[in-house]
Design a protein around this motif. Structure first.
Motif, PDB file in Angstrom:
ATOM      1  N   ARG A  56      14.006   5.765   4.908  1.00  0.00           N
ATOM      2  CA  ARG A  56      13.932   7.150   4.460  1.00  0.00           C
ATOM      3  C   ARG A  56      12.967   7.900   5.363  1.00  0.00           C
ATOM      4  O   ARG A  56      12.024   7.323   5.873  1.00  0.00           O
ATOM      5  N   ASP A  57      13.218   9.208   5.546  1.00  0.00           N
ATOM      6  CA  ASP A  57      12.303   9.946   6.409  1.00  0.00           C
ATOM      7  C   ASP A  57      11.152  10.536   5.595  1.00  0.00           C
ATOM      8  O   ASP A  57      11.282  10.816   4.400  1.00  0.00           O
ATOM      9  N   LEU A  58      10.030  10.681   6.288  1.00  0.00           N
ATOM     10  CA  LEU A  58       8.778  11.104   5.664  1.00  0.00           C
ATOM     11  C   LEU A  58       8.893  12.409   4.904  1.00  0.00           C
ATOM     12  O   LEU A  58       8.389  12.551   3.799  1.00  0.00           O
ATOM     13  N   ARG A  59       9.557  13.387   5.526  1.00  0.00           N
ATOM     14  CA  ARG A  59       9.596  14.714   4.929  1.00  0.00           C
ATOM     15  C   ARG A  59      10.320  14.694   3.572  1.00  0.00           C
ATOM     16  O   ARG A  59       9.818  15.232   2.595  1.00  0.00           O
ATOM     17  N   SER A  60      11.487  14.029   3.514  1.00  0.00           N
ATOM     18  CA  SER A  60      12.187  14.042   2.227  1.00  0.00           C
ATOM     19  C   SER A  60      11.452  13.205   1.194  1.00  0.00           C
ATOM     20  O   SER A  60      11.462  13.527   0.004  1.00  0.00           O
ATOM     21  N   LEU A  61      10.754  12.148   1.630  1.00  0.00           N
ATOM     22  CA  LEU A  61       9.942  11.374   0.681  1.00  0.00           C
ATOM     23  C   LEU A  61       8.829  12.238   0.096  1.00  0.00           C
ATOM     24  O   LEU A  61       8.531  12.177  -1.091  1.00  0.00           O
ATOM     25  N   ALA A  62       8.215  13.075   0.962  1.00  0.00           N
ATOM     26  CA  ALA A  62       7.116  13.937   0.505  1.00  0.00           C
ATOM     27  C   ALA A  62       7.620  14.990  -0.482  1.00  0.00           C
ATOM     28  O   ALA A  62       6.969  15.276  -1.487  1.00  0.00           O
ATOM     29  N   ILE A  63       8.798  15.550  -0.197  1.00  0.00           N
ATOM     30  CA  ILE A  63       9.342  16.595  -1.074  1.00  0.00           C
ATOM     31  C   ILE A  63       9.767  16.014  -2.423  1.00  0.00           C
ATOM     32  O   ILE A  63       9.512  16.579  -3.467  1.00  0.00           O
ATOM     33  N   GLU A  64      10.381  14.817  -2.370  1.00  0.00           N
ATOM     34  CA  GLU A  64      10.846  14.148  -3.592  1.00  0.00           C
ATOM     35  C   GLU A  64       9.709  13.770  -4.535  1.00  0.00           C
ATOM     36  O   GLU A  64       9.841  13.867  -5.743  1.00  0.00           O
ATOM     37  N   GLY A  65       8.613  13.288  -3.944  1.00  0.00           N
ATOM     38  CA  GLY A  65       7.443  12.959  -4.745  1.00  0.00           C
ATOM     39  C   GLY A  65       7.564  11.682  -5.577  1.00  0.00           C
ATOM     40  O   GLY A  65       6.815  11.496  -6.529  1.00  0.00           O
ATOM     41  N   GLN A  66       8.501  10.788  -5.245  1.00  0.00           N
ATOM     42  CA  GLN A  66       8.646   9.543  -6.010  1.00  0.00           C
ATOM     43  C   GLN A  66       7.685   8.448  -5.539  1.00  0.00           C
ATOM     44  O   GLN A  66       7.322   7.554  -6.289  1.00  0.00           O
ATOM     45  N   LEU A  67       7.291   8.536  -4.270  1.00  0.00           N
ATOM     46  CA  LEU A  67       6.396   7.527  -3.690  1.00  0.00           C
ATOM     47  C   LEU A  67       4.953   7.886  -4.075  1.00  0.00           C
ATOM     48  O   LEU A  67       4.599   9.066  -4.087  1.00  0.00           O
ATOM     49  N   ALA A  68       4.122   6.878  -4.364  1.00  0.00           N
ATOM     50  CA  ALA A  68       2.716   7.142  -4.721  1.00  0.00           C
ATOM     51  C   ALA A  68       2.019   7.874  -3.571  1.00  0.00           C
ATOM     52  O   ALA A  68       2.317   7.631  -2.400  1.00  0.00           O
ATOM     53  N   ALA A  69       1.084   8.771  -3.930  1.00  0.00           N
ATOM     54  CA  ALA A  69       0.406   9.608  -2.920  1.00  0.00           C
ATOM     55  C   ALA A  69      -0.243   8.768  -1.830  1.00  0.00           C
ATOM     56  O   ALA A  69      -0.144   9.087  -0.641  1.00  0.00           O
ATOM     57  N   GLN A  70      -0.900   7.661  -2.211  1.00  0.00           N
ATOM     58  CA  GLN A  70      -1.601   6.873  -1.191  1.00  0.00           C
ATOM     59  C   GLN A  70      -0.617   6.185  -0.249  1.00  0.00           C
ATOM     60  O   GLN A  70      -0.932   5.956   0.917  1.00  0.00           O
ATOM     61  N   ASP A  71       0.590   5.868  -0.739  1.00  0.00           N
ATOM     62  CA  ASP A  71       1.600   5.245   0.118  1.00  0.00           C
ATOM     63  C   ASP A  71       2.161   6.260   1.116  1.00  0.00           C
ATOM     64  O   ASP A  71       2.408   5.933   2.281  1.00  0.00           O
ATOM     65  N   LEU A  72       2.341   7.486   0.651  1.00  0.00           N
ATOM     66  CA  LEU A  72       2.797   8.546   1.550  1.00  0.00           C
ATOM     67  C   LEU A  72       1.731   8.807   2.632  1.00  0.00           C
ATOM     68  O   LEU A  72       2.050   9.008   3.804  1.00  0.00           O
ATOM     69  N   ALA A  73       0.462   8.755   2.222  1.00  0.00           N
ATOM     70  CA  ALA A  73      -0.638   8.941   3.182  1.00  0.00           C
ATOM     71  C   ALA A  73      -0.662   7.806   4.206  1.00  0.00           C
ATOM     72  O   ALA A  73      -0.906   8.029   5.400  1.00  0.00           O
ATOM     73  N   THR A  74      -0.396   6.578   3.760  1.00  0.00           N
ATOM     74  CA  THR A  74      -0.344   5.427   4.672  1.00  0.00           C
ATOM     75  C   THR A  74       0.779   5.615   5.693  1.00  0.00           C
ATOM     76  O   THR A  74       0.606   5.355   6.884  1.00  0.00           O
ATOM     77  N   LEU A  75       1.932   6.095   5.214  1.00  0.00           N
ATOM     78  CA  LEU A  75       3.059   6.347   6.115  1.00  0.00           C
ATOM     79  C   LEU A  75       2.710   7.421   7.155  1.00  0.00           C
ATOM     80  O   LEU A  75       3.055   7.299   8.331  1.00  0.00           O
ATOM     81  N   ALA A  76       2.024   8.472   6.707  1.00  0.00           N
ATOM     82  CA  ALA A  76       1.645   9.547   7.626  1.00  0.00           C
ATOM     83  C   ALA A  76       0.670   9.036   8.688  1.00  0.00           C
ATOM     84  O   ALA A  76       0.787   9.355   9.875  1.00  0.00           O
ATOM     85  N   GLN A  77      -0.294   8.219   8.252  1.00  0.00           N
ATOM     86  CA  GLN A  77      -1.264   7.628   9.182  1.00  0.00           C
ATOM     87  C   GLN A  77      -0.536   6.767  10.211  1.00  0.00           C
ATOM     88  O   GLN A  77      -0.774   6.875  11.425  1.00  0.00           O
ATOM     89  N   ALA A  78       0.396   5.931   9.728  1.00  0.00           N
ATOM     90  CA  ALA A  78       1.159   5.043  10.618  1.00  0.00           C
ATOM     91  C   ALA A  78       1.997   5.851  11.602  1.00  0.00           C
ATOM     92  O   ALA A  78       2.006   5.580  12.808  1.00  0.00           O
TER      93      ALA A  78
END
Ligand SMILES: [Zn+2]
Length: 295
Positions: free
Chosen positions: A95-117
């Protein structure tokens, strides 16, 4: 180290913020320590393909074998050692980062880990050779530095600051749109901060260039890591010194003043012309929301 700012800090509620990994900055410069972490039974690899990652049941998917090219992200609360690496091939279930961020199903810290990576891996892909002498560079500090063995120059991952600002004039708010955006979408004006500028100077220059509006006092609201590929959005509210808009058509398709009532309709998706604002995960949403609730 993870911070204890809590949920009240405005930056903490935005997409890609709220990372909880301990980045171990005091240890990661030690090559032996990093090598031991790679071999640790609790080492986990997050595999990305561009801005896509595998998500299974709304959780990040980790592999267990960590190769020498993987970059060190940090230690999670359970003591797992999290690394990230670029996948050679497109990933299944990615899944791509942007749609994951908009959907909001992934925990905030996991989305932050993905952004860092994403930001760190993107930097490595484009900095394999020394900007000073052209020689091939080597990864150091678990991925937080590249070193040139030829001229000894060190290169560090970049973060590009962007000033993003909602300008207000009494009960009216200046928003603009670029031709490439979704139809009807209006947002805060934004631009990269240039060498030799303060945040406020960059914001005032961008607004004047794009809209002809001069900005007086500026207040900081929040910031947001924006992994496309490595920006830091710095969210501001400014007070307008004039009202007559002159649009720079090379930058913006439109810019106009919106009344407080009109902005509220846009938040509620009830604007009579179908105009709207960015989604809640975006900093533009947060600073506009803050601006319209200010007295
Ligand atoms: Zn060099």
């Amino acid at each position: 180290m993870p911070n204890d700012a809590g949920a009240i800090e405005p930056s903490r509620i935005l997409g890609f913020s709220g990372g909880s990994l301990d980045r171990a900055a005091a240890f990661r410069h030690d090559a032996n320590w990093i090598a031991a972490r790679r071999a640790d039974p609790k080492a986990r690899l997050l595999r990305l393909n561009g801005d896509k990652a595998r998500i299974i049941a709304n959780q990040l998917h980790f592999e267990e074998a960590v190769d020498a090219e993987a970059v060190f992200l940090g230690l999670d609360v359970e003591g797992n050692v999290i690394f990230a690496g670029e996948a050679a091939l497109p990933l299944e279930d990615a899944r791509d980062l942007r749609s994951l961020a908009i959907e909001g199903q992934l925990a905030a810290q996991d989305l932050a880990t993905l952004a860092q990576a994403r930001s760190l891996l993107h930097w490595h892909q484009r900095h394999r050779f020394c900007a000073n002498c052209g020689h091939e560079t080597e990864m150091k500090d678990g991925g937080y530095r590249r070193h040139c063995p030829h001229c000894t120059a060190d290169h560090f991952p970049r973060t590009d600051p962007v000033a993003i600002i909602v300008v207000r004039s009494g009960d009216n708010f200046l928003l603009g749109r670029q031709a490439s955006w979704a139809p009807g979408r209006y947002s805060a004006l934004a631009g990269f901060i240039e060498p030799g500028e303060t945040i406020e100077e960059a914001a005032r220059r961008e607004v004047l260039e794009e809209s002809g509006i001069r900005v007086g006092p500026i207040t900081y609201v929040a910031s947001q890591p924006w992994p496309y590929p490595s920006s830091l959005m710095i969210g501001l509210i400014g007070e307008a010194l004039n009202q007559d808009i002159v649009i720079d058509k090379t930058e913006l398709e439109d810019a106009r003043w919106f009344s407080r009532a009109e902005v509220r309709l846009m938040f509620d998706e009830r604007h009579p012309q179908g105009l709207g604002v960015p989604p809640p995960m975006a900093i533009a949403h947060k600073i506009l929301e803050t601006a319209v609730t200010w007295p």
